[in-house]
Design an enzyme around this catalytic site. Sequence first.
Site, PDB file in Angstrom:
ATOM      1  N   SER A   1      42.485  42.458  46.006  1.00 38.72           N
ATOM      2  CA  SER A   1      41.234  43.214  45.891  1.00 38.72           C
ATOM      3  C   SER A   1      41.105  43.894  44.527  1.00 38.72           C
ATOM      4  O   SER A   1      39.997  43.995  43.989  1.00 38.72           O
ATOM      5  CB  SER A   1      41.137  44.237  47.025  1.00 38.72           C
ATOM      6  OG  SER A   1      42.285  45.054  47.066  1.00 38.72           O
TER       7      SER A   1
ATOM      8  N   GLU B   1      51.596  33.779  41.260  1.00 43.21           N
ATOM      9  CA  GLU B   1      51.487  34.978  40.417  1.00 43.21           C
ATOM     10  C   GLU B   1      52.685  35.064  39.467  1.00 43.21           C
ATOM     11  O   GLU B   1      52.540  35.347  38.270  1.00 43.21           O
ATOM     12  CB  GLU B   1      51.419  36.232  41.293  1.00 43.21           C
ATOM     13  CG  GLU B   1      50.112  36.351  42.061  1.00 43.21           C
ATOM     14  CD  GLU B   1      50.089  37.491  43.057  1.00 43.21           C
ATOM     15  OE1 GLU B   1      48.983  37.898  43.440  1.00 43.21           O
ATOM     16  OE2 GLU B   1      51.159  37.978  43.465  1.00 43.21           O
TER      17      GLU B   1
HETATM   18  C1  5RP Z   1      48.821  39.319  46.158  1.00 40.28           C
HETATM   19  C2  5RP Z   1      49.383  40.500  45.458  1.00 40.28           C
HETATM   20  C3  5RP Z   1      48.473  41.637  45.177  1.00 40.28           C
HETATM   21  O1  5RP Z   1      48.494  41.915  43.811  1.00 40.28           O
HETATM   22  C4  5RP Z   1      48.929  42.848  45.924  1.00 40.28           C
HETATM   23  O2  5RP Z   1      49.044  42.517  47.295  1.00 40.28           O
HETATM   24  C5  5RP Z   1      47.966  44.015  45.758  1.00 40.28           C
HETATM   25  O3  5RP Z   1      46.751  43.684  46.375  1.00 40.28           O
HETATM   26  P1  5RP Z   1      45.505  44.667  46.347  1.00 40.28           P
HETATM   27  O4  5RP Z   1      45.010  44.709  44.940  1.00 40.28           O
HETATM   28  O5  5RP Z   1      44.510  44.029  47.290  1.00 40.28           O
HETATM   29  O6  5RP Z   1      45.964  46.021  46.826  1.00 40.28           O
HETATM   30  O7  5RP Z   1      50.536  40.559  45.115  1.00 40.28           O
HETATM   31  O8  5RP Z   1      49.807  38.385  46.458  1.00 40.28           O
END
Ligand code: 5RP
Length: 245
Positions: A53, A126
């Site tokens: 998000s 990532e």
């Molecule tokens: C996805 C991730 C995201 O960066 C992490 O979960 C943070 O998500 P958000 O910005 O929705 O809090 O590692 O795999």
Amino acid sequence: MPDIAVRLCTTSQTRRFISHSQDELKQKAAEAAISYIGPKLDRKSIVGVGTGSTANCFIDELAKIQHTFDATVASSEATQQRLAAHGITVLDLNATPHLDVYVDGADEIDGLGNMIKGGGAALTREKIVASAANEFVCIADDSKLVKTLGAFPLPVEVIPMARSLVARALVSLGGQPIWREGVTTDNGNIILDVYNLKIDRPLDLERRINDVPGVVCNGIFAQQAAHVAFLAGDNGVTTLDASNP
Ligand code: 5RP
């Protein structure tokens, strides 16, 4: 706010207490990242883009300056679709030897820039895209800043046939793995979320978990720690400069 071993500076223009929603804080962190990377970009720059998000807020801001850089590399199918919907060029990593910067959110970050990531199950791509970039810029609301990683369950991407084998190995490392049922990663694998791990030496544990046969990737980002983080809170955006402790 925990003690941290890095330089912190608050960039807010006002110290008045204003309560923001988490979505507003994510937006502010994304805007701070744009202000940071904007002056570094040129018409040849390639930007790696994370997932989640907060990364979505960043994508929407990046769209506004898309004439200032060449293209992006996406860390997930979801991010690829959002970038493409804005008309931003998305390249295959194989066609892109070098990224200028990678921008992504985190589930937890410590004062040295070590992170837990993978809450959105995109950890493997990532980590791959981050590893190709010169600089990792983390964006998050400041609730993600912790003294020691591990309150957030550690995501581990696993080849499906190795689920039980890997789970037993994670138990022997002191954790309690739970299968994130119903979730298949972009790579066709499953996720184990590991509770109650003591992560006082992130790099060491990242390597030990990677050594377990069947593990594709784990959500400790110590080898790919953030160089800089923009952490938004009610008092403004704090810059965590992990490369200049
Ligand atoms: C996805 C991730 C995201 O960066 C992490 O979960 C943070 O998500 P958000 O910005 O929705 O809090 O590692 O795999």
